[in-house]
Design a protein around this motif. Structure first.
Motif, short mmCIF file in Angstrom:
data_model
loop_
_atom_site.label_atom_id
_atom_site.label_comp_id
_atom_site.label_asym_id
_atom_site.label_seq_id
_atom_site.Cartn_x
_atom_site.Cartn_y
_atom_site.Cartn_z
N HIS A 72 19.54 0.85 65.24
CA HIS A 72 20.05 1.41 66.50
C HIS A 72 19.13 2.55 66.93
O HIS A 72 19.51 3.71 66.91
CB HIS A 72 21.48 1.90 66.31
N HIS A 106 17.25 -4.81 61.77
CA HIS A 106 18.02 -4.41 62.96
C HIS A 106 18.44 -2.96 62.82
O HIS A 106 19.07 -2.58 61.83
CB HIS A 106 19.26 -5.29 63.10
N HIS A 125 22.87 -1.44 72.55
CA HIS A 125 23.14 -1.64 71.12
C HIS A 125 21.94 -1.22 70.26
O HIS A 125 21.99 -0.20 69.59
CB HIS A 125 23.51 -3.11 70.91
N GLU A 166 26.41 -8.83 61.64
CA GLU A 166 25.30 -9.34 62.45
C GLU A 166 24.40 -10.31 61.69
O GLU A 166 23.33 -10.69 62.16
CB GLU A 166 24.49 -8.14 63.00
ZN LIG Z 1 23.89 -3.15 65.34
#
Ligand SMILES: [Zn+2]
Length: 222
Positions: A116, A114, A191, A96
């Motif tokens: 989850h 980032h 996501h 990512e």
């Molecule tokens: Zn992710």
């Protein structure tokens, strides 16, 4: 052109600056892993090392985010590809990294996180066109007014192609205007969430506050 000139005044990318970023990213990563926001090897973090051209230190791929060390970091370019900098050996960057680079380029962020996190995923599922927030004290923490301002956390569809996700981010990003601050977070539906700030600490605050605001929205409007 030497490294200092290429960095455009940000300072050169040196092995010391990369390892320093790596140590900071490892510490932050352990914090989010402990909160259950980075299960398994999920999630990734980055810091901007230089802007001209763009260089990011991003966490390496496929590692337990509760166990990172300062060397578990990769230098990537403006599309998230590994670049040879400061004599460091190749390591696979996070898949990512491309979206981290796009967010850093578009927003000027010094750090992007980032994870989850559950409320972000649930909110993206419930409000796929954006999560509207208003009249909540914690909105101050992401730069907005607690009253009389409607703030939308944008949501984009999930995709494995970071160029497509980056274009979708460009489309929904809400930058600062004369009367309001930017919205420093993005939900990727089904996501997780990205949040950013001028440095790693502010990015963390934006992430924690946005996740908390989303929890409140879900609890009070579900
Ligand atoms: Zn992710």
């Amino acid at each position: 052109m030497n490294d200092t000139a290429r960095a455009g005044g940000d300072g050169a990318v040196t092995s010391e600056s990369v390892l320093s970023a790596g140590a900071a990213l490892a510490t932050e990563s352990a914090r989010f892993a402990a909160r259950g926001w980075m299960p398994g090897t999920a999630g990734n973090l980055s810091m901007t090392l230089a802007r001209n051209p763009l260089r990011l230190a991003v966490t390496a791929s496929g590692l337990d985010k509760g166990e990172l060390s300062a060397t578990d970091v990769v230098v990537v370019d403006g599309v998230g590809d590994w670049v040879a900098e400061a004599g460091l050996p190749f390591r696979q960057p996070s898949a990512e990294a491309g979206l981290h680079a796009r967010i850093a380029a578009v927003t000027g962020a010094g750090a992007v996180i980032h994870v989850h996190a559950l409320a972000a995923v649930r909110a993206g599922y419930q409000w796929p066109h954006g999560v509207e927030l208003h009249d909540l004290e914690m909105l101050k923490g992401i730069g907005h007014s607690a009253h009389h301002e409607r703030v939308t956390i944008p949501v984009v569809r999930n995709h494995q192609d970071m160029a497509i996700l980056g274009d979708d981010f460009d489309r929904v990003y809400l930058p600062a205007t004369e009367s309001t601050a930017e919205v420093p977070a993005l939900i990727v539906a089904d996501h997780g969430i990205y949040a950013w700030g001028r440095d790693l600490r502010q990015a963390r605050w934006h992430l924690e506050l946005t996740e908390a605001l989303l929890q409140i929205a879900l609890a009070t409007r579900a």
